[in-house]
Design an enzyme around this catalytic site. Structure first.
Site, PDB file in Angstrom:
ATOM      1  N   GLY A   1      21.558  28.414  29.869  1.00  0.00           N
ATOM      2  CA  GLY A   1      21.435  29.510  30.827  1.00  0.00           C
ATOM      3  C   GLY A   1      22.778  30.002  31.328  1.00  0.00           C
TER       4      GLY A   1
ATOM      5  CB  ILE B   1      29.139  18.970  15.526  1.00  0.00           C
ATOM      6  CG1 ILE B   1      30.613  19.284  15.805  1.00  0.00           C
ATOM      7  CG2 ILE B   1      28.880  17.481  15.522  1.00  0.00           C
ATOM      8  CD1 ILE B   1      31.037  18.973  17.231  1.00  0.00           C
ATOM      9  CG  ASP B   2      32.607  22.607  13.627  1.00  0.00           C
ATOM     10  OD1 ASP B   2      32.459  22.103  14.764  1.00  0.00           O
ATOM     11  OD2 ASP B   2      33.636  22.443  12.949  1.00  0.00           O
TER      12      ASP B   2
ATOM     13  CG  ASN C   1      26.085  31.058  44.244  1.00  0.00           C
ATOM     14  OD1 ASN C   1      25.860  30.828  43.061  1.00  0.00           O
ATOM     15  ND2 ASN C   1      25.520  30.402  45.223  1.00  0.00           N
TER      16      ASN C   1
ATOM     17  CB  VAL D   1      22.323   8.711   0.037  1.00  0.00           C
ATOM     18  CG1 VAL D   1      23.044   8.364  -1.266  1.00  0.00           C
ATOM     19  CG2 VAL D   1      22.477  10.197   0.365  1.00  0.00           C
TER      20      VAL D   1
ATOM     21  CD  GLU E   1      25.919  32.834  34.708  1.00  0.00           C
ATOM     22  OE1 GLU E   1      26.541  31.787  34.452  1.00  0.00           O
ATOM     23  OE2 GLU E   1      24.788  32.837  35.223  1.00  0.00           O
TER      24      GLU E   1
ATOM     25  N   GLY F   1      33.898  24.117  17.315  1.00  0.00           N
ATOM     26  CA  GLY F   1      33.309  25.068  16.387  1.00  0.00           C
ATOM     27  C   GLY F   1      34.311  25.668  15.407  1.00  0.00           C
TER      28      GLY F   1
ATOM     29  NE  ARG G   1      36.821  28.840  42.237  1.00  0.00           N
ATOM     30  CZ  ARG G   1      37.861  28.020  42.446  1.00  0.00           C
ATOM     31  NH1 ARG G   1      37.842  27.131  43.418  1.00  0.00           N
ATOM     32  NH2 ARG G   1      38.935  28.103  41.695  1.00  0.00           N
TER      33      ARG G   1
HETATM   34  P1  ATP Z   1      34.905  18.981   9.590  1.00  0.00           P
HETATM   35  O1  ATP Z   1      34.291  20.331   9.331  1.00  0.00           O
HETATM   36  O2  ATP Z   1      34.020  18.134  10.425  1.00  0.00           O
HETATM   37  O3  ATP Z   1      36.323  18.994  10.058  1.00  0.00           O
HETATM   38  P2  ATP Z   1      35.798  18.645   6.877  1.00  0.00           P
HETATM   39  O4  ATP Z   1      35.128  18.036   5.701  1.00  0.00           O
HETATM   40  O5  ATP Z   1      36.022  20.133   6.832  1.00  0.00           O
HETATM   41  O6  ATP Z   1      34.951  18.229   8.155  1.00  0.00           O
HETATM   42  P3  ATP Z   1      38.656  18.151   6.549  1.00  0.00           P
HETATM   43  O7  ATP Z   1      39.522  17.207   7.295  1.00  0.00           O
HETATM   44  O8  ATP Z   1      38.999  19.579   6.538  1.00  0.00           O
HETATM   45  O9  ATP Z   1      37.184  17.900   7.149  1.00  0.00           O
HETATM   46  O10 ATP Z   1      38.571  17.641   5.042  1.00  0.00           O
HETATM   47  C1  ATP Z   1      38.250  16.306   4.726  1.00  0.00           C
HETATM   48  C2  ATP Z   1      39.085  15.810   3.580  1.00  0.00           C
HETATM   49  O11 ATP Z   1      38.807  16.585   2.403  1.00  0.00           O
HETATM   50  C3  ATP Z   1      40.596  15.936   3.755  1.00  0.00           C
HETATM   51  O12 ATP Z   1      41.131  14.890   4.523  1.00  0.00           O
HETATM   52  C4  ATP Z   1      41.074  15.869   2.293  1.00  0.00           C
HETATM   53  O13 ATP Z   1      41.102  14.521   1.861  1.00  0.00           O
HETATM   54  C5  ATP Z   1      39.947  16.593   1.564  1.00  0.00           C
HETATM   55  N1  ATP Z   1      40.387  17.972   1.301  1.00  0.00           N
HETATM   56  C6  ATP Z   1      40.388  19.021   2.144  1.00  0.00           C
HETATM   57  N2  ATP Z   1      40.926  20.127   1.560  1.00  0.00           N
HETATM   58  C7  ATP Z   1      41.294  19.746   0.314  1.00  0.00           C
HETATM   59  C8  ATP Z   1      41.929  20.399  -0.798  1.00  0.00           C
HETATM   60  N3  ATP Z   1      42.304  21.675  -0.733  1.00  0.00           N
HETATM   61  N4  ATP Z   1      42.144  19.679  -1.919  1.00  0.00           N
HETATM   62  C9  ATP Z   1      41.754  18.391  -2.017  1.00  0.00           C
HETATM   63  N5  ATP Z   1      41.188  17.714  -1.005  1.00  0.00           N
HETATM   64  C10 ATP Z   1      40.945  18.371   0.133  1.00  0.00           C
END
Ligand code: ATP
Length: 324
Positions: free
Chosen positions: A189, A130-131, A218, A26, A191, A174, A166
């Site tokens: 790999g 990462i999810d 096993n 960016v 199960e 996730g 085990r």
């Molecule tokens: P990850 O998926 O890795 O957890 P994320 O972006 O979903 O990342 P969150 O902690 O859910 O992580 O959101 C990051 C920030 O976004 C929050 O700390 C908040 O500042 C802002 N945020 C989340 N939901 C809202 C909302 N409904 N309104 C305004 N800001 C929000």
């Protein structure tokens, strides 16, 4: 709208390997296009407190290989209030920032969506989590690295599992998405995988018991998605104990978020980072930039947040078939 001349950039929510590579892309793409770049530290919190620093090309030297985010990240409840967002907007105006790029996950885009409806500020999102749980991109930045970390960890656990003969349950991250568990299971790999999306947990457990644990093997390794519904690996282990099994549980935890980004994540982050600045120059706003079938796509925030990206069911069949 003001003429675009200064882009603010932040990382928010959970950190993910490759966020630095995205920040680098960016910054350099913006500077290449004669735009100023201002980095905002600690996500939305830094926007509210005014932790904002001008960036040059050298500011992002030597970071493409680094995990985490050099901008730091934070959860910021104040941004969920109108007063917090007002303060954030005042800081943007004071700094002369007239567009934002936010790198994060679902919550980050939810905040961006609300902010962009209240104030006249174009925002573009870069999927960094990462999810892999965001609609509108085949892969999120950090997912491939986390998958590799999980695969390495399960390889090591298998040495013990087969020596001890085990059953091991390995819990992976996730949230409500089973990508890390399902693809991690195929890559290592294992199960089986217990994931929220495919069938009910009850069915999966019964299937495992009938087909998995009682065979000639096993040792068995099962990857379990963290999940409030099932209680994750510890919840599954408790129910298996009631049925006479004695599984070992390993929760991989935060090692899944760390480490140097894989080449795939660095390339993904670089490509999406360039495309995010291009999107702003193209007067796009309030979209996430993703890659679907190797093409750059622009997805409105409300779709990226709300639409579901289901795991490919046939990959579950692949896992099942290969674990006979
Ligand atoms: P990850 O998926 O890795 O957890 P994320 O972006 O979903 O990342 P969150 O902690 O859910 O992580 O959101 C990051 C920030 O976004 C929050 O700390 C908040 O500042 C802002 N945020 C989340 N939901 C809202 C909302 N409904 N309104 C305004 N800001 C929000």
């Amino acid at each position: 709208m003001h003429k675009l001349n200064c882009i603010g950039v932040l990382t928010s929510g959970g950190d993910a390997p490759g966020m630095n590579a995205a920040l680098r892309a960016v910054t350099r793409t913006a500077i290449f296009n004669n735009l100023q770049v201002k980095a905002i530290y600690r996500g939305y919190r830094g926007l509210i407190t005014g932790e904002i620093v001008p960036f040059q090309t050298e500011s992002v030297s030597n970071i493409i290989q680094r995990g985490g985010t050099i901008l730091k990240t934070a959860r910021c409840p104040e941004f969920q209030t109108p007063e917090g967002r007002r303060q954030a907007y005042d800081n943007l105006v004071r700094e002369g920032i007239n567009a934002l790029i936010v790198i994060g996950g679902n919550g980050t885009f939810t905040g961006a969506h609300i902010f962009s409806q209240e104030y006249e500020i174009p925002i573009v999102g870069i999927p960094g989590t990462i999810d892999n749980d965001l609609y509108g991109t085949d892969s999120t930045i950090g997912y491939d690295t986390a998958l590799n970390t999980i695969t390495d960890a399960v390889d090591k656990i298998r040495d013990t599992a087969s020596s001890l003969e085990r059953l091991f349950l390995v819990e992976v991250m996730g949230r409500d998405a089973g990508y890390l568990a399902l693809y991690g299971a195929i890559a290592s790999g294992a199960e089986s995988a217990i994931i929220p999306e495919i069938v009910t947990e009850e069915d999966q457990l019964e299937g495992l018991i009938q087909n998995g644990f009682r065979k000639t093997k096993n040792s068995s390794i099962v990857l379990v998605s963290e999940s409030e519904k099932t209680g994750g690996a510890f919840g599954i282990a408790a129910r298996l104990k009631e049925k006479g099994f004695t599984p070992h549980v390993t929760k991989l935890g935060h090692i899944q978020r760390g480490g140097s980004p894989s080449a795939i994540d660095r390339i993904l982050a670089s490509r999406i980072g360039v495309a995010a600045v291009d999107a702003l120059l193209d007067e796009q706003r309030n979209i996430m930039v993703g890659i679907v079938k190797d093409e750059i796509v622009h997805v409105p925030f409300n779709r990226a947040i709300k639409d579901k990206k289901p795991v490919e069911k046939y990959m579950f069949d692949v896992l099942r078939l290969l674990s006979i």
